[in-house]
Design a protein around this motif. Structure first.
Motif, short mmCIF file in Angstrom:
data_model
loop_
_atom_site.label_atom_id
_atom_site.label_comp_id
_atom_site.label_asym_id
_atom_site.label_seq_id
_atom_site.Cartn_x
_atom_site.Cartn_y
_atom_site.Cartn_z
N ARG A 166 46.98 42.22 35.73
CA ARG A 166 45.97 41.18 35.94
C ARG A 166 46.67 39.84 36.15
O ARG A 166 47.56 39.47 35.37
CB ARG A 166 45.01 41.12 34.76
CG ARG A 166 44.13 42.37 34.67
CD ARG A 166 43.23 42.38 33.46
NE ARG A 166 42.26 43.46 33.55
CZ ARG A 166 42.50 44.72 33.19
NH1 ARG A 166 43.69 45.04 32.70
NH2 ARG A 166 41.58 45.65 33.30
N TYR A 167 46.26 39.11 37.18
CA TYR A 167 46.90 37.87 37.55
C TYR A 167 45.87 36.74 37.61
O TYR A 167 44.72 36.96 37.96
CB TYR A 167 47.58 37.99 38.92
CG TYR A 167 48.70 39.02 38.94
CD1 TYR A 167 49.99 38.67 38.57
CD2 TYR A 167 48.44 40.32 39.34
CE1 TYR A 167 51.01 39.60 38.58
CE2 TYR A 167 49.46 41.27 39.35
CZ TYR A 167 50.74 40.89 38.98
OH TYR A 167 51.74 41.82 38.98
N GLY A 168 46.32 35.56 37.29
CA GLY A 168 45.50 34.37 37.43
C GLY A 168 44.80 33.93 36.17
O GLY A 168 44.53 32.73 35.99
N ASP A 169 44.48 34.84 35.27
CA ASP A 169 43.75 34.46 34.06
C ASP A 169 44.60 33.60 33.13
O ASP A 169 44.05 32.87 32.29
CB ASP A 169 43.28 35.71 33.31
CG ASP A 169 42.20 36.46 34.08
OD1 ASP A 169 41.56 35.82 34.93
OD2 ASP A 169 42.01 37.67 33.84
N LEU A 198 44.30 33.34 43.37
CA LEU A 198 45.33 33.94 42.52
C LEU A 198 44.77 34.95 41.54
O LEU A 198 45.50 35.81 41.06
CB LEU A 198 46.06 32.84 41.73
CG LEU A 198 46.82 31.78 42.54
CD1 LEU A 198 47.57 30.87 41.60
CD2 LEU A 198 47.78 32.45 43.52
N ARG A 199 43.49 34.84 41.25
CA ARG A 199 42.91 35.74 40.25
C ARG A 199 42.66 37.10 40.90
O ARG A 199 41.84 37.24 41.80
CB ARG A 199 41.62 35.15 39.68
CG ARG A 199 41.09 35.90 38.46
CD ARG A 199 39.99 35.14 37.78
NE ARG A 199 40.50 33.98 37.05
CZ ARG A 199 40.35 32.73 37.43
NH1 ARG A 199 39.68 32.46 38.55
NH2 ARG A 199 40.84 31.73 36.71
N ASP A 200 43.39 38.11 40.46
CA ASP A 200 43.28 39.44 41.07
C ASP A 200 43.77 40.47 40.07
O ASP A 200 44.40 40.14 39.06
CB ASP A 200 44.11 39.52 42.35
CG ASP A 200 43.53 40.51 43.36
OD1 ASP A 200 42.81 41.44 42.93
OD2 ASP A 200 43.80 40.37 44.56
N GLU A 201 43.44 41.73 40.36
CA GLU A 201 43.90 42.86 39.56
C GLU A 201 44.61 43.84 40.48
O GLU A 201 44.15 44.07 41.61
CB GLU A 201 42.73 43.54 38.86
CG GLU A 201 42.06 42.63 37.83
CD GLU A 201 40.74 43.20 37.33
OE1 GLU A 201 40.59 43.39 36.12
OE2 GLU A 201 39.86 43.43 38.18
N VAL A 202 45.71 44.40 40.02
CA VAL A 202 46.54 45.27 40.85
C VAL A 202 46.71 46.61 40.16
O VAL A 202 47.12 46.69 38.99
CB VAL A 202 47.92 44.62 41.10
CG1 VAL A 202 48.79 45.56 41.93
CG2 VAL A 202 47.76 43.29 41.82
N LEU A 203 46.40 47.69 40.89
CA LEU A 203 46.60 49.05 40.38
C LEU A 203 48.02 49.49 40.72
O LEU A 203 48.42 49.47 41.89
CB LEU A 203 45.60 50.01 41.03
CG LEU A 203 44.12 49.66 40.91
CD1 LEU A 203 43.28 50.63 41.74
CD2 LEU A 203 43.68 49.67 39.46
N LEU A 221 50.74 28.11 31.93
CA LEU A 221 51.32 28.95 32.99
C LEU A 221 51.62 30.33 32.43
O LEU A 221 51.64 30.54 31.21
CB LEU A 221 52.60 28.30 33.52
CG LEU A 221 52.44 26.93 34.18
CD1 LEU A 221 53.79 26.40 34.63
CD2 LEU A 221 51.47 27.00 35.35
N PRO A 222 51.85 31.33 33.31
CA PRO A 222 52.13 32.69 32.84
C PRO A 222 53.28 32.72 31.82
O PRO A 222 54.25 31.98 31.95
CB PRO A 222 52.50 33.43 34.13
CG PRO A 222 51.76 32.70 35.20
CD PRO A 222 51.77 31.27 34.78
#
Length: 801
Positions: free
Chosen positions: A38-41, A154-159, A100-101
């Motif tokens: 999960r990205y962006g959160d 930027l907010r996305d989820e990657v399998l 930031l991450p």
């Protein structure tokens, strides 16, 4: 394969399920989803800012810049070490209090003698990539003060999917989208079906000289703006999929490969000399690949060549001579289908794995080449100002096979009913064309599924799409057994006897190297593995001792001084041969079974023993096999022998009715040093199959009559020549003592001046007992004298004075 959920939704527009639900559905369909990223959160308070001015600070060990950044509502002072931006650029600016991450919090601080009221962010700091050379410069029209997460999506989820070799089509968003659409019953927008420009008469010349390439599409693109950047959405997709944006031409080919699964390669057309030829490499031919290495090509390598020679290793990597550079304006796009095995061997031969070879060696859809080239051209025209040129399409694909498929096969194999319309529907979901109305239908697999070659593969598709979890769990009811066979019982008896002697049973791998075969082999060849786990252990063992000694060495190296191990298992004698591979549609035929049996090497079962430390003596190794034979009701007679790899004078062969069935002794010091073993290591090995066969042929053993009368014991010490075997003396004593003898064993061996040069004294304990009476001294001494007399007659033994 990393698949962003946002990208997946462009191919399955009606998909509304969460990433976790999509992952669960793919797992049920037989794919392995390792993780959902999960990205962006974790990015907060990062906005678009504009650099107003840049001041270079001096007097420091590294270049430092002091800037003012406008975020629309106010101006912030910031210190930054990056140098890839200038006044007027739009950047991602982290406000004081931003996150930031990695849990990195931004605060106002004093540094380099200035106040830094925030931070200008790089791609790595925003989580867009693992590393970056400088800060992220945004498009000039990026609106000031807008949240960067929303602006760049930027907010996305990657399998993150682990792709097995038989499912190469899932190395693409298109392939995964097909599985998702099927799992949720949704419509798939297949980009592989988009219309492509037809071949033209003036297309680039292409010649296929080898059947390793069955389709080659070449598209010419002119007028490309080499400075044109890749659009932000395309770069973002590449980053989320695990690839680094490079340039528009490279990014477009990578994007098409990830979306469709069709690798593309872009040549600088102005640097090509003549037409394209697909052929095998010539003897002595060399090529400098894109990684800068000069490679000697193998004659088995498939290459792309022009009139100057090889310009690319087909399906693996392009050549530096025709590389697309920052000045390239004319491209030749290659979209081809190469033979999987050829590409796999080339990639391994040159140790050159690539994203392209990973897909080619699993099988690329040969029908996809024109659509993939069209998709790349469309993006170059739209974002690079290019002009689409002529097209060449050389197609020598064989026709898709037609498979006869019994519609009842899934029920027969899986053990649960499947309705006919379900079977046909699931095959159509996969992409198959199904025709016919009877019990057997004709199935044409889709071009993107080269793994569907027979009934078993089609059954698997039906079963997995219906759900493996729908197959009922039913334990078979086993009929009442009859216990162990005679041979099985004897083998267990042998193992129990060795364990009772203080040995620990182990199971060692059957793989050995050349050294082990040289030391412990019988002189003949050993079977060689086609695909060994290790090149150093590519043979099957001719003896149990290499594995046992390796286990002994590991235990000794960990501080265990006394080690006694044993193993029973097969050894492999002879090299074996080749045999036909039976199909999976039914059991092998009698002819196939006979061919398989004939191809296998002999595999007798042996028993092996190794000893070191306190329990280690060469006579203890001999006794282990003697006791093993006694447990099976056999008498194994040891006889001195000199044979590698044992120490001269400390080795014996074990005989059963005059036939050698085993060897035991102390290993030669040279062997001990070679294998890194403790000093005085001993070993023994016997042919367990021969022993079990001999024991099984014996008449059933009658239980002895237990006498309640006391035994009478006497000792005798016999002097014999040193060359006389103790086993021969023992055999003579047993024969001479008669039926009253209950037990006899050697308890002392003495040499010295008292018995004479070249002679030795053997002391035996004899125990006599009668089942029906107490023995008298006359009976005991008479039996003793008879035993000594026969020993003297056979071996020259005399009573020691």
């Amino acid at each position: 394969m990393r698949v962003p959920l946002s990208w997946l939704r462009t191919l399955v527009p009606a998909l509304s399920a969460s990433a976790d639900d999509v992952a669960a559905a793919l797992v049920r369909a037989g794919l392995e989803v390792e993780q959902v990223h999960r990205y962006g959160d974790d990015v907060r308070s990062v906005v678009v800012g504009e650099v107003l001015d840049v001041e270079e600070l001096t007097g420091f060990k590294k270049p430092i810049r002091f800037c003012h950044v406008d975020v629309g509502t106010r101006s912030h002072e910031v210190v930054c070490g990056a140098r890839n931006f200038a006044a007027g650029d739009r950047v991602a600016f982290a406000l004081p209090g931003a996150s930031l991450p990695g849990g990195f919090e931004i605060a106002t601080r004093q540094t380099y003698g200035r106040t830094s009221d925030g931070m200008i962010c790089s791609e790595a700091e925003l989580g867009l990539s693992d590393e970056s050379d400088g800060i992220l410069v945004l498009a000039p029209d990026a609106p000031l003060g807008v949240d960067v997460v929303e602006h760049l999506s930027l907010r996305d989820e990657v399998l993150d999917i682990a792709v097995t070799p038989d499912r190469g089509y899932t190395l693409s968003v298109r392939g995964v989208a097909r599985e998702v659409a099927t799992a949720f019953g949704l419509e798939l927008v297949d980009p592989g079906l988009a219309p492509a420009a037809p071949a033209t008469d003036d297309g680039p010349p292409v010649t296929l000289q080898d059947d390793g390439c069955t389709r080659y599409v070449a598209r010419l693109v002119t007028g490309l703006d080499p400075a044109a950047p890749s659009p932000a959405w395309l770069q973002r997709r590449l980053v989320l999929a695990g690839m680094r944006p490079i340039s528009l031409a490279v990014d477009v080919t990578n994007h098409v490969m990830l979306e469709l699964g069709q690798p593309l390669h872009a040549f600088d057309a102005d640097r090509l000399q003549g037409g394209i030829t697909v052929r095998r490499a010539l003897a002595g031919e060399r090529l400098t690949t894109l990684d800068g290495k000069d490679r000697a090509l193998d004659e088995a390598d498939l290459v792309i060549a022009d009139t100057s020679g090889a310009v690319a290793v087909a399906g693996v990597m392009g050549g530096a001579a025709t590389e697309v550079t920052a000045t390239t304006t004319t491209l030749l796009l290659e979209s081809a289908r190469f033979e999987p095995v050829a590409i796999a061997k080339t990639a391994r031969r040159h140790r050159l794995p690539s994203e392209a070879s990973k897909r080619y060696e699993r099988g690329v859809d040969p029908a996809l080449a024109p659509a993939a080239a069209e998709a790349a051209v469309r993006l170059l025209v739209e974002h690079g100002g290019a002009t689409a040129g002529p097209v060449t399409d050389v197609d020598s694909r064989p026709a898709q096979p037609v498979l006869a498929f019994p519609v009842g096969a899934p029920e027969r194999i899986a053990g649960r009913p499947y309705a006919r319309d379900v079977v046909v529907g699931r095959l159509q979901d996969v992409g198959c064309t199904v025709t016919g109305e009877g019990d057997v239908v004709e199935v044409v697999p889709p071009s993107w599924r080269p793994d569907l070659t027979g009934t078993a593969e089609l059954v698997e598709e039906v079963v997995r799409l219906e759900g493996y979890d729908t197959i009922p769990v039913a334990l078979p009811s086993a009929p009442a057994g009859r216990g162990l066979t005679r041979q099985q019982g004897l083998r267990r008896t042998a193992s129990r006897a060795l364990a009772a002697g203080g040995l620990v049973e182990v199971v060692t791998p059957p793989f050995v190297g050349e050294q082990a075969v040289d030391l412990f082999g019988a002189g003949g060849p050993s079977p060689r593995l086609v695909n060994p786990l290790s090149a150093e252990q590519a043979l099957l063992r001719p003896s149990l001792l290499p594995g046992l000694l390796a286990a002994l060495a590991r235990n000794a190296s960990r501080g265990l001084a006394d080690v006694a191990l044993f193993e029973t298992g097969p050894v492999f004698l002879g090299a074996g041969g080749s045999a036909p591979t039976p199909g999976v549609d039914g059991p092998p035929t009698p002819e196939q079974r006979a061919a398989l049996d004939a191809a296998l090497p002999a595999q007798p079962r042996h028993a092996g023993v190794v000893l070191t430390g306190a329990p280690a003596s060469w006579d203890a190794a001999v006794s282990a096999l003697v006791d093993l034979g006694r447990a099976l009701g056999l008498v194994l007679v040891p006889r001195a022998l000199q044979q590698d790899p044992f120490h001269p004078g400390r080795c014996a062969e074990l005989l059963l009715d005059g036939r050698r069935v085993g060897l035991a002794g102390e290993l030669h010091p040279r062997v001990v040093a070679t294998l890194g073993l403790p000093a005085r290591t001993c070993a023994a090995e016997a042919d367990l199959d021969v022993l079990v066969e001999a024991a099984a042929a014996l008449d059933p053993v009658r239980a002895p009559v237990v006498s309640h009368y006391p035994p009478s014991s006497v000792d005798v010490a016999l002097v014999v020549e040193a060359a006389v075997a103790a086993a021969d003396v023992e055999a003579a004593l047993r024969s001479g003592a008669g039926e009253l003898l209950e037990d006899l064993h050697l308890f002392d061996v003495f040499t010295g001046p008292q018995v004479g040069e070249g002679r030795r004294s053997l002391a035996y304990a004899l125990r006599f007992r009668a089942p029906d009476r107490t023995l008298t001294d006359v009976e005991v001494l008479g039996a003793r004298d008879a035993a000594v007399a026969l020993a003297g007659e056979r071996t020259g033994a005399v009573l020691r004075a």
